[in-house]
Design a protein around this motif. Sequence first.
Motif, mmCIF file in Angstrom:
data_model
loop_
_atom_site.group_PDB
_atom_site.id
_atom_site.type_symbol
_atom_site.label_atom_id
_atom_site.label_comp_id
_atom_site.label_asym_id
_atom_site.label_seq_id
_atom_site.Cartn_x
_atom_site.Cartn_y
_atom_site.Cartn_z
ATOM 1 N N ILE A 77 0.849 -1.209 0.000
ATOM 2 C CA ILE A 77 0.000 0.000 0.000
ATOM 3 C C ILE A 77 0.880 1.254 0.000
ATOM 4 N N ILE A 78 1.899 1.233 0.865
ATOM 5 C CA ILE A 78 2.796 2.398 0.959
ATOM 6 C C ILE A 78 3.546 2.588 -0.360
ATOM 7 N N SER A 79 4.088 1.490 -0.865
ATOM 8 C CA SER A 79 4.881 1.565 -2.089
ATOM 9 C C SER A 79 4.042 2.095 -3.263
ATOM 10 N N LYS A 80 2.799 1.604 -3.363
ATOM 11 C CA LYS A 80 1.909 2.047 -4.446
ATOM 12 C C LYS A 80 1.587 3.540 -4.284
ATOM 13 N N ALA A 81 1.271 3.925 -3.054
ATOM 14 C CA ALA A 81 0.911 5.330 -2.811
ATOM 15 C C ALA A 81 2.064 6.258 -3.172
ATOM 16 N N ILE A 82 3.270 5.850 -2.802
ATOM 17 C CA ILE A 82 4.432 6.706 -3.082
ATOM 18 C C ILE A 82 4.732 6.753 -4.586
ATOM 19 N N SER A 83 4.670 5.595 -5.242
ATOM 20 C CA SER A 83 5.006 5.599 -6.675
ATOM 21 C C SER A 83 3.967 6.368 -7.496
ATOM 22 N N GLU A 84 2.708 6.373 -7.045
ATOM 23 C CA GLU A 84 1.674 7.083 -7.807
ATOM 24 C C GLU A 84 1.378 8.483 -7.243
ATOM 25 N N GLY A 85 1.941 8.765 -6.071
ATOM 26 C CA GLY A 85 1.668 10.064 -5.439
ATOM 27 C C GLY A 85 0.207 10.178 -5.034
ATOM 28 N N ASP A 86 -0.403 9.034 -4.770
ATOM 29 C CA ASP A 86 -1.827 9.016 -4.454
ATOM 30 C C ASP A 86 -2.047 8.285 -3.117
ATOM 31 N N PHE A 87 -2.444 9.035 -2.112
ATOM 32 C CA PHE A 87 -2.608 8.458 -0.771
ATOM 33 C C PHE A 87 -4.087 8.343 -0.391
ATOM 34 N N THR A 88 -4.924 8.083 -1.379
ATOM 35 C CA THR A 88 -6.356 8.037 -1.090
ATOM 36 C C THR A 88 -6.822 6.663 -0.593
ATOM 37 N N ASP A 89 -5.914 5.689 -0.538
ATOM 38 C CA ASP A 89 -6.273 4.355 -0.053
ATOM 39 C C ASP A 89 -6.990 4.470 1.298
ATOM 40 N N GLU A 90 -8.093 3.740 1.431
ATOM 41 C CA GLU A 90 -8.920 3.882 2.652
ATOM 42 C C GLU A 90 -8.154 3.525 3.922
ATOM 43 N N ASN A 91 -7.202 2.607 3.796
ATOM 44 C CA ASN A 91 -6.435 2.220 4.990
ATOM 45 C C ASN A 91 -5.509 3.343 5.456
ATOM 46 N N LEU A 92 -4.951 4.045 4.470
ATOM 47 C CA LEU A 92 -4.097 5.191 4.822
ATOM 48 C C LEU A 92 -4.929 6.275 5.495
ATOM 49 N N VAL A 93 -6.136 6.465 4.970
ATOM 50 C CA VAL A 93 -7.048 7.469 5.554
ATOM 51 C C VAL A 93 -7.381 7.064 6.986
ATOM 52 N N LYS A 94 -7.735 5.772 7.168
ATOM 53 C CA LYS A 94 -8.148 5.307 8.495
ATOM 54 C C LYS A 94 -6.989 5.390 9.501
ATOM 55 N N ALA A 95 -5.801 4.999 9.033
ATOM 56 C CA ALA A 95 -4.629 5.045 9.931
ATOM 57 C C ALA A 95 -4.366 6.478 10.380
ATOM 58 N N THR A 96 -4.473 7.424 9.441
ATOM 59 C CA THR A 96 -4.233 8.830 9.785
ATOM 60 C C THR A 96 -5.318 9.333 10.745
ATOM 61 N N GLU A 97 -6.555 8.909 10.487
ATOM 62 C CA GLU A 97 -7.647 9.327 11.384
ATOM 63 C C GLU A 97 -7.424 8.792 12.801
ATOM 64 N N LEU A 98 -6.924 7.556 12.871
ATOM 65 C CA LEU A 98 -6.654 6.972 14.196
ATOM 66 C C LEU A 98 -5.566 7.739 14.936
ATOM 67 N N LEU A 99 -4.563 8.179 14.169
ATOM 68 C CA LEU A 99 -3.478 8.961 14.784
ATOM 69 C C LEU A 99 -4.051 10.255 15.371
ATOM 70 N N LYS A 100 -4.899 10.914 14.581
ATOM 71 C CA LYS A 100 -5.507 12.165 15.042
ATOM 72 C C LYS A 100 -6.410 11.918 16.258
ATOM 73 N N GLU A 101 -7.167 10.812 16.162
ATOM 74 C CA GLU A 101 -8.059 10.440 17.263
ATOM 75 C C GLU A 101 -7.253 10.229 18.559
ATOM 76 N N SER A 102 -6.096 9.628 18.420
ATOM 77 C CA SER A 102 -5.244 9.369 19.592
ATOM 78 C C SER A 102 -4.784 10.671 20.219
ATOM 79 N N ALA A 103 -4.379 11.626 19.364
ATOM 80 C CA ALA A 103 -3.936 12.927 19.884
ATOM 81 C C ALA A 103 -5.117 13.644 20.534
ATOM 82 N N ASP A 104 -6.297 13.542 19.892
ATOM 83 C CA ASP A 104 -7.501 14.178 20.454
ATOM 84 C C ASP A 104 -7.866 13.565 21.806
ATOM 85 N N ALA A 105 -7.621 12.248 21.933
ATOM 86 C CA ALA A 105 -7.951 11.553 23.193
ATOM 87 C C ALA A 105 -6.891 11.806 24.269
ATOM 88 N N LYS A 106 -5.956 12.718 23.966
ATOM 89 C CA LYS A 106 -4.883 13.100 24.899
ATOM 90 C C LYS A 106 -4.004 11.911 25.287
#
Lengths: 436, 305
Positions: free
Chosen positions: A223-252
């Motif tokens: 997933i990472i390799s494809k996103a980097i080679s195409e410059g496209d990070f719209t994969d739902e897993n990448l979105v979800k992982a980023t949302e989880l990171l933000k959620e973690s920061a929001d949850a202090k």
Amino acid sequence: MKKRLLAALLTGVMVVTMAAGCSSNNKESGGNSAGGSDTVTLKVFSNLPDRKTGQGLVEQMIIDEYMKENENVTIEVEALDEEAYKTKFKAYSMEGMPDVVSIWGQPAFLDEVVDAGVLAELNQEDYTDYKFIEGSLNGFTYDDKLYGLPRNTDVACIYYNQKMFEDNKWEIPKDYNELLSLAEKINAKGVIPMAMDGGDGWPMAIYLTDILFQLTGTESADIISKAISEGDFTDENLVKATELLKESADAKLFQKGYDSQDYGTAMNLFTNGQAAMFYTGSWEASMALNEDIPEEVRENIRVFTMPAVDGGKAAATDITAWNGGGYGVSAKSEVKDEAVKFLNYMYQPDKLSKYGWENGVGMSAQDQSEYMTGEETDLMKQIVDIVNHATSVSGTPINDCGPSVFKTSIESEIQSVSNGSTSVQDFLDTIGSACK
Amino acid sequence: MKKLYSNKLVILSLVLPGLLLFVFAILAPICLSVYYGFTDYSGMGSYSVTGFENYRELMHDTAFWTSLRNSLFLAIGFICIQHPLAIVVAAVLDKLGGRGENFFRCVYFIPNVISVAVIAYLWKFIYNPDFGLLNNIIKAFGGKGDVNWFSTDTAIWAVLIVLIWHGFGWGMLIYYTGIKNIDQVLYEAAAIDGADQKTTFFRITLPLMKPVIQVNVTMAVISALKQMETVYLLTNGGPGNSTQFAANYLYQQAFKAFRYGYGNAIGVVFIVICLAATVILNKVFEDRDERKVRRLSGRREEKAA
């Protein structure tokens, strides 16, 4: 006459001054042969400035031993911390690289360096008996040619203060939701749940990789390799992982101001007992031996890895691990043979690997099982256990998978997305365009 | 001796070292920067000439514009906060006299003597939300004391305060020297005419300090645009790019992102902005002086007529 004499004198002074300014110090220029024909000076350029503890100590021990065994060899070490090191590395690449250098077996570093012809190719067959862990040389291989050797196996770890956990009856989280509710409980006690070096960007990028790996398992590298080679990070897993990171920061989950604090500050919060957990890598296993850390913390440091994420494909024993730092030899070294000889000496299984083990600097990229004495710290045993029972590993963290423009972009933007000043979509768009 | 100085060889020998220094240490690097700004050089290996591509990208680079905005923000901070304060403190110090004058002059100059690295780490600890001095002071006064001074919204202010505080002593010292050079007879004459402290400051000190203010303000603006080391050590431009400054961004692109060509393009734009700022400031100060001279000579001519 007097006037001419004075004019000649001034001109003379000018010429001498200019000549002095323009001349180079020939004695220093090669630096490789001083005195007799047998005398060799090797220059080692290292990213380990602390020569008294941890990996720097191990490196210095081997250097001292090599000089003792080879009296005609003098090794000069120049050591800088990582960022300064990488800047000077680039400067050296223009005017002459030291003979043996620290390198990183990751595309963000190695691709540009190899393309520029800075590193010498190593003979892969020299290392068949060096007990390198399967696949650990891959990151250092470019177009099927080997350009360096890995020093460590790095594992993403969540260190925790066992005593604090026991005293407060906190449980090690089994999944990510439990981790977030644990953060709430810890915050309620007035303690920081997890110390995070958010100022530097890379630890959070590893954290993102860790979540993504838990979500997608062995598919994460593709997933990472494809996103980097195409410059496209719209994969739902990448979105979800980023949302989880933000959620973690929001949850202090992280300390207040984590996005501007550096590694030392984050580590101090944990080692001073102000934080219950600390997110970093297995290279900090030597904390259990560091006498500067208060005993009640030092002896209670334990570790667990990223808990499972809801709906994730990774097994509990799948870990985020990679072979990052290592060493290479300069392609233009005037004493290349001696440099390779020294490099091979360092990697003899009873050197870097053994000394590293004895000094608790984490897992080597070589098989270390024969050096286990049973007297290692509990923390070390835990990390070995995690690695030995790993069913699959993630490979290189996301920030080091692309070109350095991408690395710079993600390490800067990840702060903004985690603290909410940039939306998840904008973050993914920005890092995507950095790849194009 | 006069004949000696008219000897062209002697003149050349005296001018040449400075000239060579300028050519090789300033002019040649600038020319090389302009050249590399037109390439995709990574800093290592080969490269190709890409024309204005870097400049085109720069026009759409939001991080660059944010960094430039922050640099200008700092320049305004220097002009509107640091320098008025520095002039007033210098004037007060001048009037203080005795041991107090020497003591406070030293105290105000201390931040300039301390290394930038120490300053940056000192303020990092002062601002730390968990154990920092500022939050502890707030707690001591009954507040919650959990302010995140380096949050995206406030980080730029936190950085500006450090930079203004750090450069304050230097500006103050130059103003202080300028005030000391004002002829005391003028103050005595003003006192005889019954001028109070405020009038003396605005009618004598400030107008006579104009050349000093001009130099000081120009230097402040240039140093704001060049700001790098304190920001690099304090926040490295973060969180995100909220405290990014032009020189720091240039460094990040050239040396961290392996975009030496792009970094040089930023450098070229940067030089142009610095030169433009210098010219504009000189014009601002010059025009006023000239206008005044013209006005005065006009009045004189009227009187004479």
